[in-house]
Design a protein around this motif. Structure first.
Motif: not given
Ligand SMILES: Nc1ncnc2c1ncn2[C@@H]1O[C@H](COP(=O)(O)OP(=O)(O)OP(=O)(O)O)[C@@H](O)[C@H]1O
Length: 510
Positions: A213, A233, A262, A380, A490
């Motif tokens: 990840k 995203r 990614e 995850k 974020r």
């Protein structure tokens, strides 16, 4: 339809907490819109600017002409003016653009000005409206909600789907599919505290895949011949910001491709830079060529959704990865291990965490690509606990932090009430840059400016790392986070996407 009708509906939606009432208000206005207005009305209500960017910044939005007394602007006229602003963005003369801003805002009433300001600054954008919007489209067009949901996931946004549903019904919705060049909603991952639990959830004891990840930027790659486009995203286009990624994609041996992966900035020894370094590549307004020189990024791909005419989203994970290996060279593939052996899986986890990565994503070998969903297909696992929480208030700092907004109050989403529950405070982990940024940001969204505590609209999501959860009599949920610290703010998540109190309880094991 007048913009004032949309503004009034939007205000009524905000004023009620009832989901049914919200849905009815939106469905009502969608039914009232003329066929050619449906997409615009939907986009405005969702807080999405159809032009994405029109190049009107904070400074302009802070000094607007006096509002009009009566509403006269139609949604079509608004769209036309916004389109002209978008067309002149970057290249047009300042005087022409200032004239367009005056024309638009001068014709708007005070309420309409506030609405347009929110639309242009991106502040109106609310994930909350996503579910309501889909239910309203289904109600207004009298079609099954599952059809609407599927179409929105594949089309990325609700506006074109509303248009299709209200003008062509179920048949038009069924015809919405993956299109190369148009971003779809990325598949999301669930989470489990350990590799073993993730393997049980994903593979029920059978073989699964584990992938490293990476803590970088999610990138959806679309290649159609010479045309290459990259999306984040939140489906923002970042093609121009990542020229080295475009170059890699150009060399791939397929004409039409949609890939999921990614990008991440690596140090010379191959270990990852902290997220902030990679994040600057898409967030910064600096010259991409200059940033590319100082902070090059690497593309790591983990999925393929379309390849030369074949849609692969419904194909099982193992088949997609087989197709992926045929088009993407090894150095650009995310490290992956397929196994049913818990010890082997644990070693893989330890190895990649040891190299500085965030953890692993455990993936099903049989599940399809569930666009826009947090399925059981991907789970995850991270070595430390992190949560995406919402800032409820912030305190003025003292000492070295005098004049800066410092200690933030952290809230988790409470799905039962639709509100937020406070779990603690933190002033840790903030760099000088973060402090400066948050001082400005929280004054912008302040609702109550006390001498010491500034209460803000619960909109800003912050990623917090912490060591555990402890019982507490001080906070309403009876629990508090231990050693909470800020990892980053974020902006790709809305408050509706923040973690819930239930998630905190699950981590606590209560
Ligand atoms: N191998 C991988 N497979 C899938 N996703 C990966 C992988 N490596 C990194 N990621 C990233 O991990 C994200 C999911 O993990 P995490 O919860 O940390 O991020 P998030 O953005 O907070 O969560 P989410 O996107 O699931 O809401 C994905 O959105 C993707 O950007």
């Amino acid at each position: 339809m007048l913009l004032s009708d949309v503004v009034a509906a939007s205000a009524r939606v905000s004023a009620t907490r009832s989901r049914t009432a919200k849905t009815e208000i939106v469905a009502g206005i969608l039914r009232d819109a003329a066929p050619q207005e449906v997409a615009l009305v939907t986009a405005y209500l969702a807080g999405v600017l159809p032009q994405r960017r029109v190049g009107v910044g904070w400074r302009t939005l802070g000094s607007l002409p006096d509002p009009a007394a009566e509403p006269t602007l139609s949604v079509g006229a608004v769209d036309d003016l916004l389109q002209r602003l978008a067309d002149t963005s970057g290249s047009g003369s300042t005087a022409t653009r200032a004239g367009l801003v005056r024309e638009l805002f001068g014709a708007a009433t005070a309420d309409e000005q506030a609405f347009l300001r929110g639309l242009l600054s991106g502040e109106l954008r609310q994930g909350a409206q996503d579910g309501v919007m889909q239910a309203a489209i289904a109600q207004a067009a009298d079609v099954p909600p599952t059809l609407v949901r599927r179409a929105v996931m594949l089309a990325g946004f609700s506006a074109p789907v509303a248009q299709a549903a209200l003008t062509g019904g179920a048949e038009a919705l069924e015809a919405v599919g993956l299109e190369v060049g148009r971003p779809l909603r990325p598949m999301l991952a669930g989470s489990e505290p350990t590799v073993e639990e993730a393997m049980a959830t994903v593979g029920s004891g059978g073989p699964v895949a584990l992938e490293c990840k990476l803590d970088g930027i999610r990138v959806q790659v679309h290649k159609s011949g010479e045309e290459i486009r990259l999306f984040t995203r939140s489906l923002e286009e970042v093609t121009e910001r990542l020229p080295e990624v475009v170059e890699v994609v150009r060399t791939l041996p397929a004409d039409r491709l949609v890939l999921d992966g990614e990008v991440i900035a690596l140090k010379e020894d191959g270990s990852p830079h902290p997220f902030q370094v990679t994040g600057a590549r898409t967030a910064s307004s600096k010259d991409p060529a200059e940033l590319r020189r100082t902070t090059p990024v690497t593309l790591w791909v983990f999925d393929v959704l379309h390849r030369d005419g074949a849609d692969l989203i419904d194909a099982p994970g193992s088949q997609r990865v087989a197709a992926l290996r045929e088009v993407v060279p090894e150095p650009n593939l995310v490290p992956r291990l397929e196994t049913a052996d818990a010890q082997e899986a644990q070693r893989f986890f330890a190895e990649w965490v040891g190299r500085g990565h965030e953890g692993v994503v455990v993936k099903s070998l049989s599940a399809p690509y569930a666009a826009g969903r947090r399925g059981a297909g991907w789970v995850k696992v991270k070595p430390r606990h992190t949560l995406d929480l919402v800032v409820l208030a912030v305190e003025w700092g003292s000492g070295r932090r005098t004049g800066l907004l410092s200690n933030i109050h952290l809230g988790a989403r409470d799905p039962e009430t639709g509100g937020f529950v406070m779990l603690g405070k933190t002033f840790k982990g903030m760099t000088d840059e973060i402090l400066a940024w948050q001082t400005e940001r929280f004054q912008e969204i302040a609702v109550d400016r006390g001498d010491w505590v500034v209460t803000v609209r619960p909109e800003q999501v912050v990623e917090i790392a912490f060591d555990g959860v402890q019982r507490s009599t001080r906070y309403p949920a009876g629990m508090a986070l231990r050693f909470a610290r800020v990892l980053r703010y974020r902006d790709d998540k809305t408050a509706e996407e923040a973690d819930t109190v239930d998630e905190v309880r699950r981590i606590a094991g209560w």
